[in-house]
Design a protein around this motif. Sequence first.
Motif, PDB file in Angstrom:
ATOM      1  N   ARG A 283      -8.772  -1.898  -1.205  1.00 58.01           N
ATOM      2  CA  ARG A 283      -8.064  -2.006   0.066  1.00 58.01           C
ATOM      3  C   ARG A 283      -6.869  -1.053   0.079  1.00 58.01           C
ATOM      4  O   ARG A 283      -6.599  -0.397   1.093  1.00 58.01           O
ATOM      5  CB  ARG A 283      -7.598  -3.447   0.278  1.00 58.01           C
ATOM      6  N   ALA A 284      -6.158  -0.976  -1.046  1.00 57.00           N
ATOM      7  CA  ALA A 284      -4.995  -0.087  -1.123  1.00 57.00           C
ATOM      8  C   ALA A 284      -5.409   1.373  -0.947  1.00 57.00           C
ATOM      9  O   ALA A 284      -4.702   2.155  -0.302  1.00 57.00           O
ATOM     10  CB  ALA A 284      -4.275  -0.280  -2.459  1.00 57.00           C
ATOM     11  N   LYS A 285      -6.564   1.743  -1.523  1.00 60.74           N
ATOM     12  CA  LYS A 285      -7.046   3.117  -1.380  1.00 60.74           C
ATOM     13  C   LYS A 285      -7.371   3.427   0.084  1.00 60.74           C
ATOM     14  O   LYS A 285      -7.035   4.504   0.591  1.00 60.74           O
ATOM     15  CB  LYS A 285      -8.289   3.330  -2.246  1.00 60.74           C
ATOM     16  N   LEU A 286      -8.050   2.487   0.735  1.00 59.83           N
ATOM     17  CA  LEU A 286      -8.365   2.687   2.146  1.00 59.83           C
ATOM     18  C   LEU A 286      -7.091   2.814   2.981  1.00 59.83           C
ATOM     19  O   LEU A 286      -6.981   3.687   3.845  1.00 59.83           O
ATOM     20  CB  LEU A 286      -9.193   1.513   2.669  1.00 59.83           C
ATOM     21  N   LEU A 287      -6.139   1.940   2.700  1.00 59.43           N
ATOM     22  CA  LEU A 287      -4.890   1.968   3.463  1.00 59.43           C
ATOM     23  C   LEU A 287      -4.103   3.243   3.192  1.00 59.43           C
ATOM     24  O   LEU A 287      -3.418   3.755   4.082  1.00 59.43           O
ATOM     25  CB  LEU A 287      -4.041   0.739   3.119  1.00 59.43           C
ATOM     26  N   ALA A 288      -4.187   3.754   1.958  1.00 60.74           N
ATOM     27  CA  ALA A 288      -3.511   5.017   1.646  1.00 60.74           C
ATOM     28  C   ALA A 288      -4.121   6.154   2.472  1.00 60.74           C
ATOM     29  O   ALA A 288      -3.403   7.026   2.981  1.00 60.74           O
ATOM     30  CB  ALA A 288      -3.628   5.319   0.151  1.00 60.74           C
ATOM     31  N   GLU A 289      -5.449   6.115   2.611  1.00 57.00           N
ATOM     32  CA  GLU A 289      -6.107   7.128   3.446  1.00 57.00           C
ATOM     33  C   GLU A 289      -5.717   6.943   4.916  1.00 57.00           C
ATOM     34  O   GLU A 289      -5.492   7.920   5.639  1.00 57.00           O
ATOM     35  CB  GLU A 289      -7.618   7.027   3.278  1.00 57.00           C
ATOM     36  N   ASP A 290      -5.634   5.679   5.342  1.00 53.30           N
ATOM     37  CA  ASP A 290      -5.201   5.414   6.716  1.00 53.30           C
ATOM     38  C   ASP A 290      -3.775   5.898   6.940  1.00 53.30           C
ATOM     39  O   ASP A 290      -3.452   6.452   7.994  1.00 53.30           O
ATOM     40  CB  ASP A 290      -5.289   3.920   7.017  1.00 53.30           C
TER      41      ASP A 290
END
Length: 583
Positions: A283-290
């Motif tokens: 989730r953190a990786k996705l949010l970092a991309e977001d």
Amino acid sequence: MAKAVLQEQQRLLLQQERQLASVLQGSLAGFEGSDAHATTLRQVLDTLDDLFLLVVVGEFNAGKSASINALLRSEVLAEGVIPTTDQVTVLRYGESQQQRQTEKGLLEISYPADFLHDISIVDTPGVNAVLLEHQRLTEEFVPRSDLILFVTSVDRPFTQSERVFLEHIRTWGKKIIIILNKIDLLRDDDALQQVIAFIREKCKQLLGFEPDIFPVSAYQAEQVHSAVGNQALKLWESSQFGVLEEYLFKTLDATERVRLKLLNPLGVMNRILGETRNAIEERAKLLAEDARTVQTIDEQLQLYHTDMQEDFKHRLGEIENIILEMRTRGDRFFDDTMRLRRVLDLVRGEKIKQEFESEVLSDSAARIDLAVQELIDWMVEQEHRFWQNVMEYLDRRRQVSLQREDRMLGSVGKQFDFNRRTLLQSVSRTVTIVIQGYDQQAEALQLSMDMRNAVAQAALTSAGGLGLGALIVAVMGTLAADVTGIIAGLGLVLLGYGIIPLKRRQAKHTFDDKMTELQTKLSSAMQEQFQKELNHSVQRVQDAIAPYTRFVRAEQQKTTTAQESLAQLNKDLLDLKTQIEAL
């Protein structure tokens, strides 16, 4: 293990386990499988109040039921070369042999074996049985176990399905004892040692642990009860079952059973904690991309804002140059016109006014209108192009995001996936609607009217139906009247030659002041209106992505808090494990 038996230290450890389980359960909210994990945690904690739970697993026909019958000294469970255990069976102590079907789909068998006072045994269907429902029940029962007896056989040691199942068990942090059955099929002890070495090496190489391995012959151990004298002794010694019983009933004493039972929930919590941490990491990786998506759009907005301002200065300069040219022509006009040799023309104000409009104002209105229209078209085109760039970027980002989410479906939480995908689609849809509804002609017309009204307001005059260039020239046209008034004020010019140079200087000074005032007001009004339109354009993009931006920031904060909480929980689990292992 009843509560009354627990020592005070063990009570405190048990209390800590329940507290940590409660903290972990709270951290699971919003993640995939949180309900199932919560159920598993509750079941495992409930088993702390039960007897020591010994779960027997393995492939069908490996000898699970036979091994349990050997321990019971009686053929309590059915045996055969085809799958005979078709459900999870729990053996408990009872004054007589009885069985009953429970509401939970378990078969409970009571039997008067002394060791069942302290230990309950669970027999499970084969892990490679064709009945997948049975395998599911087995895998659900594993987390509740305090010790795993994994039964394999010398004729099929460490098969692929066994390796996979052992790997699954290990992730729950369970202590595993391997029973190597059917040793009576081997020629000699060398062959047996080769099989043991093979299993030990594979466990170490593929699963990362060195197991305790007990080679037995459940068949020979069962035959003991029908044999007599030396034959019975030889069968018992050959079966090597005594070594396994020594471990289960003596080495695994009350203190060791307490220790394993207390460690059991920690292994389960550690497994769930690891899965949750992985989910949060994803989730953190996705949010970092977001966040990078939002940051990229924000950076593009800043560049767009800066570039537009710089380009506007150049385009405004072109309009100011037209006014500067009028100023130059005006100075030249006064020098050429207000002379003694043209005294007759000077007293004819209308002629001078016409010459002023022709020579000074000239085609300025048309040129200003053209320059302003080009500026407005440029502003509209740049805004439209920027919206298109945002749409194309979001569309690429959304496609990459969807592909990534498809690859890791279910790992970060359905609700999170849904909210995130919905917001991203909503932003993309909003931008698309803006672009599809963007009427460049209408936008240009509205901007032209706004610009004209701003200039009219700055010039303190009415715009009416005039274009911007005509409006500016109309303001300048008042200078012609001023010039006429100056000429009319000459009166009897022949009374003094010095009056003409004086009036010329006066007219030029008045003209320069009005030109300076006009240029200042024009520049200020157009700059103000441009800045207003530019800010509005930027704000519209920011408003479009605002829900997505807020979601990303809020989820990042949640994720950071969850990571910190789980890191502390992991430390507390390790500390508690150290205390339990020291018992």
